[in-house]
Design a protein around this motif. Structure first.
Motif, short mmCIF file in Angstrom:
data_model
loop_
_atom_site.label_atom_id
_atom_site.label_comp_id
_atom_site.label_asym_id
_atom_site.label_seq_id
_atom_site.Cartn_x
_atom_site.Cartn_y
_atom_site.Cartn_z
N ILE A 79 -50.85 6.13 -21.35
CA ILE A 79 -49.61 5.49 -20.59
C ILE A 79 -49.84 4.20 -20.33
O ILE A 79 -48.95 3.25 -20.56
CB ILE A 79 -49.39 6.20 -19.36
N SER A 80 -51.00 3.65 -19.92
CA SER A 80 -51.39 2.38 -19.69
C SER A 80 -51.23 1.42 -20.78
O SER A 80 -50.74 0.23 -20.86
CB SER A 80 -52.70 2.36 -18.97
N LEU A 81 -51.72 1.84 -22.00
CA LEU A 81 -51.69 1.04 -23.23
C LEU A 81 -50.18 0.89 -23.81
O LEU A 81 -49.70 -0.14 -24.11
CB LEU A 81 -52.49 1.78 -24.24
N ALA A 82 -49.60 1.87 -23.61
CA ALA A 82 -47.95 1.93 -24.15
C ALA A 82 -47.27 0.94 -23.23
O ALA A 82 -46.22 0.15 -23.56
CB ALA A 82 -47.50 3.15 -24.22
N GLU A 83 -47.34 1.05 -21.92
CA GLU A 83 -46.78 0.30 -20.72
C GLU A 83 -46.96 -1.11 -20.94
O GLU A 83 -46.15 -2.10 -20.89
CB GLU A 83 -47.27 0.76 -19.35
N ALA A 84 -48.26 -1.56 -21.23
CA ALA A 84 -48.87 -2.70 -21.50
C ALA A 84 -48.05 -3.30 -22.81
O ALA A 84 -47.68 -4.57 -22.66
CB ALA A 84 -49.99 -3.11 -21.57
N ALA A 85 -47.80 -2.55 -23.82
CA ALA A 85 -47.20 -3.04 -25.01
C ALA A 85 -45.81 -3.35 -24.93
O ALA A 85 -45.11 -4.23 -25.07
CB ALA A 85 -47.56 -2.10 -25.92
N GLY A 86 -45.07 -2.15 -24.11
CA GLY A 86 -43.80 -2.55 -23.81
C GLY A 86 -43.55 -3.85 -23.06
O GLY A 86 -42.45 -4.53 -22.91
N PHE A 428 -59.23 -2.90 -30.48
CA PHE A 428 -58.52 -4.13 -30.74
C PHE A 428 -57.16 -4.16 -29.66
O PHE A 428 -57.04 -5.23 -29.19
CB PHE A 428 -58.22 -4.10 -32.00
N LEU A 429 -56.33 -3.15 -29.82
CA LEU A 429 -55.35 -3.08 -28.99
C LEU A 429 -55.60 -3.26 -27.74
O LEU A 429 -55.00 -4.20 -26.96
CB LEU A 429 -54.38 -1.60 -29.45
N ALA A 430 -56.32 -2.42 -26.76
CA ALA A 430 -56.72 -2.51 -25.67
C ALA A 430 -57.28 -3.82 -25.11
O ALA A 430 -56.77 -4.60 -24.17
CB ALA A 430 -57.72 -1.25 -25.25
N LEU A 431 -58.23 -4.27 -25.88
CA LEU A 431 -58.71 -5.56 -25.47
C LEU A 431 -57.78 -7.10 -25.58
O LEU A 431 -57.79 -7.62 -24.82
CB LEU A 431 -60.02 -5.81 -26.12
N THR A 432 -56.90 -6.89 -26.56
CA THR A 432 -55.85 -7.92 -26.66
C THR A 432 -55.11 -7.86 -25.68
O THR A 432 -54.36 -8.80 -25.61
CB THR A 432 -55.62 -7.90 -28.44
N LEU A 433 -54.61 -6.79 -25.43
CA LEU A 433 -53.50 -6.64 -24.38
C LEU A 433 -54.12 -7.08 -23.12
O LEU A 433 -53.32 -7.81 -22.19
CB LEU A 433 -53.23 -5.18 -24.20
N VAL A 434 -55.33 -6.82 -22.69
CA VAL A 434 -56.05 -7.31 -21.81
C VAL A 434 -55.84 -9.21 -21.59
O VAL A 434 -55.63 -9.60 -20.74
CB VAL A 434 -57.28 -7.02 -21.12
N TRP A 435 -56.35 -9.56 -22.84
CA TRP A 435 -56.08 -10.93 -22.94
C TRP A 435 -54.77 -11.58 -22.85
O TRP A 435 -54.42 -12.29 -21.99
CB TRP A 435 -56.68 -10.90 -24.42
N LEU A 456 -56.73 -0.67 -18.64
CA LEU A 456 -56.95 -1.19 -19.86
C LEU A 456 -58.30 -1.30 -20.20
O LEU A 456 -58.73 -1.23 -21.45
CB LEU A 456 -56.15 -2.30 -20.27
N THR A 457 -59.23 -1.89 -19.35
CA THR A 457 -60.47 -2.07 -19.42
C THR A 457 -61.23 -0.72 -19.67
O THR A 457 -62.14 -0.47 -20.69
CB THR A 457 -61.11 -2.81 -18.14
N ILE A 462 -64.03 2.93 -23.58
CA ILE A 462 -63.65 4.32 -23.91
C ILE A 462 -63.94 4.05 -25.38
O ILE A 462 -64.56 4.78 -26.40
CB ILE A 462 -62.80 5.09 -23.47
N PHE A 463 -62.76 3.13 -26.19
CA PHE A 463 -62.59 3.21 -27.46
C PHE A 463 -63.89 2.46 -28.24
O PHE A 463 -63.91 2.72 -29.47
CB PHE A 463 -61.26 2.54 -27.81
N VAL A 464 -64.13 1.35 -27.56
CA VAL A 464 -65.59 0.81 -28.30
C VAL A 464 -66.55 1.76 -28.50
O VAL A 464 -67.30 1.71 -29.29
CB VAL A 464 -66.03 -0.41 -27.27
N ILE A 465 -66.99 2.47 -27.43
CA ILE A 465 -67.99 3.69 -27.60
C ILE A 465 -67.67 4.55 -28.57
O ILE A 465 -68.52 4.98 -29.65
CB ILE A 465 -68.10 4.43 -26.28
#
Length: 480
Positions: A79-86, A428-435, A456-457, A462-465
């Motif tokens: 939810i957080s990832l898609a909300e950030a992209a939107g 890549f998606l999560a960390l670039t959205l934070v940026w 997002l962090t 999680i995804f880096v691991i």
């Protein structure tokens, strides 16, 4: 989910000249309403594929209800990832690829290598997954490979000749089929609700690598690149400015509540039908064929065939969702590349993507739309990207080259690269959205708040691991 940007939903009127679904200029924020829901249904349908259902089934089979909480957290993370992209698309008027390009050329190189290799392998996997239930339903008609080719060609023709509006309607119907089938199965196996509620407590299974397995379930709930495609579907719906922010957030919640229902229903099936009987199924799509056989033994032929129909709906929505969404992203990438080349050839300068033309960090609530011409988000909304040659070229790439893999087997080295690139995309998606959403590329009132930054962090970590584990587990000694 709460306002993850840390700002009031009622701030910010729309950009001058932007229009909504009705074609009338928007003077203020739209009220969130169920009648606008659409992109969320599309992202939920595309993100939940046969592989996700099998992974959840196996989690239920191995651990009962113990990891139910992990499936719920997986939905919250997405939810957080898609909300950030939107939010990026609506607050800036720019597409996500515009944002990535503003971070440096390395993002373009990563994206193009990813979509070329990923699309080649995924095309074969998606067609095979869609063909499996059809072969099981009609075993004497033709071989699996030809069913797979047929589904790929049907997906190609459907997406080629239809714009977003028709695509969304068909996806909604197929999601309805998925919903009815998964909920019916969850009720049919008679879940133990006491154990299910206990599974909401964050407890790890008592086994080796339980943390990594749990993170894998969290990370595997509902989509990879389709999360990035969500912002493009938001634009394709006609939502191009901050007036649609409330609507987008409601739509996004619907997406992952729907995803949660699918995933939890299949975990119930795994816990009750497989765990209690100590029945193991294979990983991958063939595990669902095995489940169909088990359902036929337990509940009869009608239930098994009903399940196979749901299996097909699940696989085919993922196929046409990727055929449309990732082709849209690729078309945006090519258009951006062509414009950059034209600008360099003429020596014309242009402001960095996502920045307001009147100065950095605009707080007008109007995003960063330039004063003249249309933004990239508006070009997506106009349907121009869906009619472009790059969109159709990538459609052909997803369909025809992968047919070779269906008949000759998957090349070993390519599968390793596919696994590594796929594992690297979500970090890549999560960390670039934070940026992007903490910089002056985003208008100040729509930047991340504490909650969004935290989610997002966490997602990025999680995804880096999981990415490191995926890379570590590859048989590199056989690669060279």
């Amino acid at each position: 989910m709460a306002d993850t940007s840390g700002n009031a939903d009622t701030t910010g009127s729309t950009a001058t000249g932007n229009t909504g679904e009705t074609g009338k200029a928007l003077s203020g924020p739209r009220k969130s309403s169920w009648k606008y829901i659409g992109p969320g249904i599309v992202v939920a349908a595309t993100g939940v594929g046969a592989g996700d259902l099998v992974a959840t089934l196996i989690a239920g089979s191995n651990f009962g209800y113990t990891l139910l909480w992990a499936a719920v957290i997986g939905c919250l993370v997405k939810i957080s990832l898609a909300e950030a992209a939107g939010r990026w698309h609506l607050s800036t008027g720019r597409t996500l690829f515009d944002g990535w390009a503003s971070l440096g050329r390395w993002t373009s190189w990563f994206f193009v290598v990813y979509v070329v290799i990923w699309g080649f392998v995924y095309g074969a996997a998606a067609m095979s997954s869609s063909g499996l239930p059809l072969q099981a339903l009609f075993p004497d008609v033709m071989d699996l490979e030809w069913w797979a080719v047929l589904t790929g060609l049907v997906g190609l023709v459907f997406v080629w000749f239809n714009k977003y509006e028709v695509f969304e309607k068909v996806m909604t119907v197929l999601v309805g089929v998925m919903f009815v089938v998964t909920v019916y199965l969850a009720i049919r196996v008679t879940p133990n609700l006491g154990d299910a509620f206990a599974g909401l407590l964050p407890v790890l299974p008592d086994e080796k690598d339980s943390i990594l397995n749990t993170l894998g379930l969290i990370g595997g709930v509902g989509g990879t690149i389709t999360l990035a495609a969500y912002g493009y579907w938001v634009n394709a719906k006609g939502w191009t400015n901050t007036g649609w922010m409330k609507v987008m957030r409601l739509d996004n919640r619907v997406a992952y509540i729907t995803t949660g229902i699918f995933v939890i229903s299949m975990l119930f099936v795994g816990a009750e039908l497989l765990h209690s009987s100590n029945v193991a199924i294979a990983s991958g799509d063939k595990g669902l064929i095995q489940l169909g056989d088990i359902l036929e033994d337990e509940y009869g032929t009608a239930t098994a065939k009903f399940f196979l129909i749901g299996f097909f709906a699940t696989s085919f929505t993922s196929l046409i969702g990727v055929w449309h969404g990732v082709s849209l992203m690729f078309a945006d990438f090519v258009e951006r590349y062509r414009k950059d080349r034209a600008d360099r050839a003429t020596g014309e300068g242009k402001p960095p993507a996502g920045k307001a033309t009147s100065g950095e960090g605009s707080t007008s609530g109007e995003g960063s739309a330039p004063s003249g011409g249309s933004t990239s988000g508006e070009e997506v909304a106009s349907g121009a990207r869906e009619r472009s040659w790059p969109f159709r070229a990538y459609l052909l790439w997803l369909t025809f080259p992968p047919i070779v893999l269906l008949f000759q087997g998957e090349p070993f080295r390519l599968i390793i690269l596919y696994g590594v690139l796929g594992a690297a995309f979500l970090p890549f998606l999560a960390l670039t959205l934070v940026w992007l959403l903490n910089s002056s590329r985003t208008p100040a009132e729509w930047r991340n708040g504490i909650l969004s930054n935290s989610m997002l962090t966490i997602a990025g970590l999680i995804f880096v691991i999981l990415c490191v584990k995926q890379i570590w587990d590859q048989p590199w000694s056989e690669f060279f």
